[in-house]
Design a protein around this motif. Sequence first.
Motif, PDB file in Angstrom:
ATOM      1  N   GLY A 226       0.814  -1.206   0.000  1.00  0.00           N
ATOM      2  CA  GLY A 226       0.000   0.000   0.000  1.00  0.00           C
ATOM      3  C   GLY A 226       0.848   1.256   0.000  1.00  0.00           C
ATOM      4  O   GLY A 226       0.526   2.250  -0.654  1.00  0.00           O
ATOM      5  N   THR A 227       1.982   1.199   0.725  1.00  0.00           N
ATOM      6  CA  THR A 227       2.901   2.333   0.742  1.00  0.00           C
ATOM      7  C   THR A 227       3.515   2.557  -0.631  1.00  0.00           C
ATOM      8  O   THR A 227       3.718   3.707  -1.056  1.00  0.00           O
ATOM      9  CB  THR A 227       3.997   2.098   1.786  1.00  0.00           C
ATOM     10  N   VAL A 228       3.823   1.479  -1.329  1.00  0.00           N
ATOM     11  CA  VAL A 228       4.336   1.594  -2.702  1.00  0.00           C
ATOM     12  C   VAL A 228       3.310   2.296  -3.584  1.00  0.00           C
ATOM     13  O   VAL A 228       3.655   3.178  -4.389  1.00  0.00           O
ATOM     14  CB  VAL A 228       4.683   0.202  -3.265  1.00  0.00           C
ATOM     15  N   TRP A 229       2.060   1.942  -3.430  1.00  0.00           N
ATOM     16  CA  TRP A 229       1.018   2.587  -4.215  1.00  0.00           C
ATOM     17  C   TRP A 229       0.913   4.071  -3.879  1.00  0.00           C
ATOM     18  O   TRP A 229       0.734   4.911  -4.780  1.00  0.00           O
ATOM     19  CB  TRP A 229      -0.326   1.896  -3.976  1.00  0.00           C
ATOM     20  N   ALA A 230       1.036   4.413  -2.604  1.00  0.00           N
ATOM     21  CA  ALA A 230       0.995   5.824  -2.213  1.00  0.00           C
ATOM     22  C   ALA A 230       2.149   6.589  -2.862  1.00  0.00           C
ATOM     23  O   ALA A 230       1.966   7.707  -3.374  1.00  0.00           O
ATOM     24  CB  ALA A 230       1.050   5.951  -0.696  1.00  0.00           C
ATOM     25  N   GLY A 231       3.343   5.989  -2.846  1.00  0.00           N
ATOM     26  CA  GLY A 231       4.493   6.626  -3.482  1.00  0.00           C
ATOM     27  C   GLY A 231       4.313   6.779  -4.975  1.00  0.00           C
ATOM     28  O   GLY A 231       4.680   7.814  -5.558  1.00  0.00           O
ATOM     29  N   CYS A 232       3.730   5.763  -5.611  1.00  0.00           N
ATOM     30  CA  CYS A 232       3.507   5.831  -7.061  1.00  0.00           C
ATOM     31  C   CYS A 232       2.498   6.919  -7.409  1.00  0.00           C
ATOM     32  O   CYS A 232       2.671   7.642  -8.409  1.00  0.00           O
ATOM     33  CB  CYS A 232       3.021   4.480  -7.579  1.00  0.00           C
ATOM     34  N   LEU A 233       1.452   7.055  -6.601  1.00  0.00           N
ATOM     35  CA  LEU A 233       0.484   8.127  -6.840  1.00  0.00           C
ATOM     36  C   LEU A 233       1.158   9.488  -6.755  1.00  0.00           C
ATOM     37  O   LEU A 233       0.936  10.371  -7.594  1.00  0.00           O
ATOM     38  CB  LEU A 233      -0.659   8.038  -5.821  1.00  0.00           C
ATOM     39  N   GLY A 234       1.974   9.681  -5.720  1.00  0.00           N
ATOM     40  CA  GLY A 234       2.684  10.946  -5.576  1.00  0.00           C
ATOM     41  C   GLY A 234       3.613  11.220  -6.745  1.00  0.00           C
ATOM     42  O   GLY A 234       3.709  12.355  -7.234  1.00  0.00           O
ATOM     43  N   LEU A 235       4.310  10.169  -7.210  1.00  0.00           N
ATOM     44  CA  LEU A 235       5.226  10.325  -8.335  1.00  0.00           C
ATOM     45  C   LEU A 235       4.472  10.709  -9.605  1.00  0.00           C
ATOM     46  O   LEU A 235       4.887  11.616 -10.343  1.00  0.00           O
ATOM     47  CB  LEU A 235       5.994   9.022  -8.552  1.00  0.00           C
ATOM     48  N   VAL A 236       3.360  10.036  -9.876  1.00  0.00           N
ATOM     49  CA  VAL A 236       2.581  10.318 -11.087  1.00  0.00           C
ATOM     50  C   VAL A 236       2.044  11.747 -11.053  1.00  0.00           C
ATOM     51  O   VAL A 236       2.106  12.481 -12.048  1.00  0.00           O
ATOM     52  CB  VAL A 236       1.431   9.304 -11.235  1.00  0.00           C
ATOM     53  N   VAL A 237       1.509  12.151  -9.909  1.00  0.00           N
ATOM     54  CA  VAL A 237       0.974  13.511  -9.778  1.00  0.00           C
ATOM     55  C   VAL A 237       2.072  14.543 -10.036  1.00  0.00           C
ATOM     56  O   VAL A 237       1.879  15.517 -10.772  1.00  0.00           O
ATOM     57  CB  VAL A 237       0.351  13.709  -8.383  1.00  0.00           C
ATOM     58  N   ASN A 238       3.252  14.328  -9.451  1.00  0.00           N
ATOM     59  CA  ASN A 238       4.334  15.294  -9.625  1.00  0.00           C
ATOM     60  C   ASN A 238       4.821  15.339 -11.067  1.00  0.00           C
ATOM     61  O   ASN A 238       5.082  16.427 -11.604  1.00  0.00           O
ATOM     62  CB  ASN A 238       5.498  14.939  -8.701  1.00  0.00           C
TER      63      ASN A 238
END
Length: 258
Positions: A226-238
Motif C-alpha cells: 500500500g505504501t508503494v502505491w501511495a508513493g507511485c500516486l505521488g510520483l505520477v501527480v508530480n
Amino acid sequence: MTRRGKVFRGLVGVLVTVGALEALGRAHLTSEDNFPPASKVLSRAFELAGDHDFVFVQLKATLEAWGLGMLLAIVIAVPLGLLLGSVPIANTAARAIVEFLRPIPSVALIPLVGLILGAGLEMKVTLIVYAAMWPLLFNTLYGLRDVDPLAKETLRAFGFGPFAVLRRAVLPAAAPFIYTGVRLAAAIALILAVGTEVLSGFGEGLGNFIGNAAIALGGTKDVLAGTVWAGCLGLVVNVLLVAGERRLFRWHFREGRS
C-alpha cells in the motif's frame, strides 16, 4: 544533463534501492513476516492492481478526497492571496490569524474535525484544504512581490483599471509562483489524504487499507505494498504537474536560463 540522462540515472537509483532492500530481506536479519523482500512487496503491489475493491473503492476514495480538497484549496487560497497581496490593510488585519493558524498540524485536528463532521469524505476534504492552502497562499503572496511595479504603473498611466492591471500584469507574473504552490500543495494533500485515513481508523481509502493491514497477522507485506502505491500516486501527480509547468510556462524557464 539531457532529460534522457536524468531518467536513466533515476531508474538506476530505483534499481539500486530495490536491490538493497531485496538483499536485506533475503538476509533473514529478522522474520520475513516483519521485513519481506522487495520482490514480494512489489509482487503484492501488482496483485492489488487487479483487485477490484482496492482500485475502485480504496484508491478511488483517496483520489476523490485529494482532488476535491485540492480544488477547494486553490479556489480559497489563490483569491485570498491576491487580496492580501494587493490590499495592505487586509494583509495587516489578517497577518496575526494567519501566523497563528499556519503552524497547527492538520493531523492534530483529526479528532475535532471527526467529531464535528463525522467519518467520511467531508472530514478528509476539510483537513486536506487546511493543509494545502498554506503553500498556495504564500506562493501567491511571493508571486505578487515579484511583479514589476513599472509594468503596473505603465498600465495605470494608460488608463487601465485595477482588474485590467491584475489580468495583464499581476497574474502573468505571479502565475509560475502560484503553479509552484499547486505542486507543493498536491504532495501535501496526498500525504493528508492517506495520513488522515490511517490515523482516523475508519472510512475507506488507501490509508484505511494500510491501517487495517498493519493490525492484521502477517500484514506487513500489504502495508508495504500500500505504501508503494501511495508513493507511485505521488510520483505520477508530480510528473504530470511538472510536465504541465514546462508546457504552460516555457517563457519562464527560458528567462531563468538566460
